[in-house]
Design an enzyme around this catalytic site. Structure first.
Site, PDB file in Angstrom:
ATOM      1  N   HIS A 307       0.907  -1.426   0.037  1.00 30.79           N
ATOM      2  CA  HIS A 307      -0.086  -0.209  -0.054  1.00 30.79           C
ATOM      3  C   HIS A 307       0.758   0.976  -0.137  1.00 30.79           C
ATOM      4  O   HIS A 307       1.900   1.177   0.556  1.00 30.79           O
ATOM      5  CB  HIS A 307      -0.917   0.118   1.492  1.00 30.79           C
ATOM      6  CG  HIS A 307      -1.896   1.129   1.092  1.00 30.79           C
ATOM      7  ND1 HIS A 307      -1.861   2.496   1.505  1.00 30.79           N
ATOM      8  CD2 HIS A 307      -3.228   0.837   0.767  1.00 30.79           C
ATOM      9  CE1 HIS A 307      -3.010   2.879   1.006  1.00 30.79           C
ATOM     10  NE2 HIS A 307      -3.903   2.042   0.763  1.00 30.79           N
ATOM     11  N   ASP A 364      -8.030  -5.145  -0.285  1.00 28.92           N
ATOM     12  CA  ASP A 364      -8.488  -5.991  -1.051  1.00 28.92           C
ATOM     13  C   ASP A 364      -8.186  -7.534  -1.248  1.00 28.92           C
ATOM     14  O   ASP A 364      -8.846  -8.124  -1.895  1.00 28.92           O
ATOM     15  CB  ASP A 364      -7.977  -5.219  -2.585  1.00 28.92           C
ATOM     16  CG  ASP A 364      -8.481  -4.066  -3.116  1.00 28.92           C
ATOM     17  OD1 ASP A 364      -9.704  -3.841  -2.899  1.00 28.92           O
ATOM     18  OD2 ASP A 364      -7.627  -3.024  -3.384  1.00 28.92           O
TER      19      ASP A 364
END
Ligand code: ACO
Length: 428
Positions: A307, A364
């Protein structure tokens, strides 16, 4: 902490104010840099160090793995509030009173019809169209049926725009699925709550009654809360950027949908499931895929890992992992793909490549497994993300317009050809 930063350039010293946010984040204000230095700009490709705005909506600390909306911890919001309550909080700044919340829900329901002529547009798409492409186009098309300009200084106008898009967006999102599958386009059922209505819009067929499963609704509600806002990510920055030109809410959200589609952003949830299925088909050897992700000559990346901001566990991933476990236990389900995901996570987290680069599962990684358990097709995963992210896009657009922020217009460092004489065809 100093409240100024000093920059030395070309033998001269310049002072810039440093501001401290409410969570002690610091930012150097360089808004006059170019004018005082006569031309110097900052270069920050991918905006890794650039604050594009000041915002009161969401705080996240990527090092500590913290996510809060308007000061409330994401862990509390997912446990104690529902999707629309959190949407109200994010958009208007405070949790709604009982009366405000009842009115909000009714006002959204009043807007849950979409102009019938929109159906002609839906029918015009080939059935093979990706639902994200359809959703982006349909959201933009809403401007044609709602041409009025929102007066951003009118609370009433803003409120109406908010309830309108919250009412219509899930209808468009689910129509994309209906079109892909040759199913008649459903209407909202205003006797249902927001999340149950999304499920019936997507799955109810005319010949049968649609039975709502409260466990599934609760799981989806929690999952969508986790997606509601995430400060200045790619799609949200897009919404603010497009809106800064004066473009309306529907047009700005449509651009946000397109930005979310990419596999490095919201499209990762679809990519994760496809990756897990590929690992399963290949015999389940997770090490092989981890080695591929580490190989710099192979473009393959471990989808759902890493991320831009979280350099620690994504707090949303923690909650989703537990939600997936709970859902599977409650519905008495098993899914070999969930086992593969857990194994993959375990092996990756022990691997120095991932540890050194602080690559952890992101939002996700497990969300697709929940969508799959709820019967939502893979092509709709990113659409569900968009439905969840809508309140954040609205809140950020509203904040940007209410603050009267200037048009977003970055600079560049030109590295192309200097001026040269024009070449006629015969000289080229
Ligand atoms: N698999 C393998 N290696 C990775 C991964 C991954 N998933 N993510 C990052 N890396 C490596 C990079 O190769 C790079 O290695 P290097 O330093 O040896 O060159 C290092 O980690 C840093 O990666 P960057 O790409 O520079 O990090 P950035 O902050 O630009 O990218 C991103 C973040 C796009 C999320 C990235 O981690 C990625 O591609 N992840 C997979 C896609 C994904 O899951 N996206 C969803 C993010 S959550 C969201 O948007 C809702």
């Amino acid at each position: 902490m100093s409240n100024k930063a000093i920059l030395e350039f070309n033998g001269k010293k310049y002072e810039f104010p440093v501001y401290t946010g409410s969570e002690n984040e610091v930012a150097m204000d360089i808004s006059v840099l170019r004018s005082v230095t006569e031309g110097l700009i900052t270069l920050d490709v991918g905006y890794k160090n650039t604050g594009s705005c000041s915002s009161k909506i969401t705080f996240l600390d990527g090092e500590k793995g913290i996510l809060r909306h308007r000061g409330y911890a994401i862990e509390d919001l997912t446990k104690k509030a529902c999707f629309l309550e959190v949407a109200f909080l994010i958009i208007f700044g405070e949790l709604p009173t009982k009366e405000e919340f009842e009115k909000f829900k009714v006002d959204i329901k009043k807007n849950s019809m979409v102009n019938e002529e929109m159906k002609d547009i839906v029918e015009g798409f080939p059935k093979s169209t990706h639902p994200m492409g359809m959703l982006s186009s349909l959201t933009s098309a809403l401007t044609a049926f709602n041409p009025g300009v929102v007066n951003v200084n009118s609370k009433e106008d803003m409120y109406n725009a908010v309830t309108k898009i919250l009412g219509k967006f899930p209808v468009l999102a689910t129509w994309a699925h209906r079109r892909n599958n040759g199913l008649p386009l459903n209407y909202s059922d205003n006797s249902l709550d927001y999340i149950s209505n999304i499920m019936q819009l997507m799955f109810k067929i005319p010949t049968e009654q649609y039975v709502i499963n409260p466990i599934a609704i609760k799981a989806l509600d929690e999952l969508l809360i986790l997606h509601e806002d995430h400060e200045q990510n790619c799609s949200t920055s897009t919404v603010r950027m497009v809106g800064s030109s004066g473009a309306g809410l529907f047009a700005s959200v449509s651009a946000g949908v397109s930005a979310l589609w990419g596999h490095l952003h919201g499209g990762a949830n679809q990519a994760v499931l496809e990756m897990l299925e590929e690992i399963q088909k290949d015999g389940g050897d997770v090490e092989k895929f981890i080695n591929r992700a580490k190989d710099k000559d192979d473009p393959f990346r471990l989808m759902g890992f890493g991320h831009r901001v979280y350099k620690n566990f994504d707090p949303r991933a923690r909650i989703i992992k537990k939600a997936a476990d709970d859902l599977f236990a409650d519905l008495n389900l098993t899914d070999p793909v969930l086992k593969i995901a857990k194994h993959l996570e375990e092996v990756a987290l022990k691997d120095p490549y991932f540890a050194e680069r602080k690559l952890y599962p992101n939002v996700d990684f497990y969300s697709g497994i929940i969508y799959r358990a709820l019967g939502i097709p893979v092509a709709m995963f990113t659409v569900m993300f968009a439905v969840g992210r809508l309140p954040g896009w609205i809140a950020q657009w509203k904040e940007m317009r209410e603050n009267g922020e200037p048009i977003g217009r970055p600079r560049q460092l030109y590295i192309g050809e200097p001026l040269r004489p024009f070449k006629e065809f015969k000289e080229r």
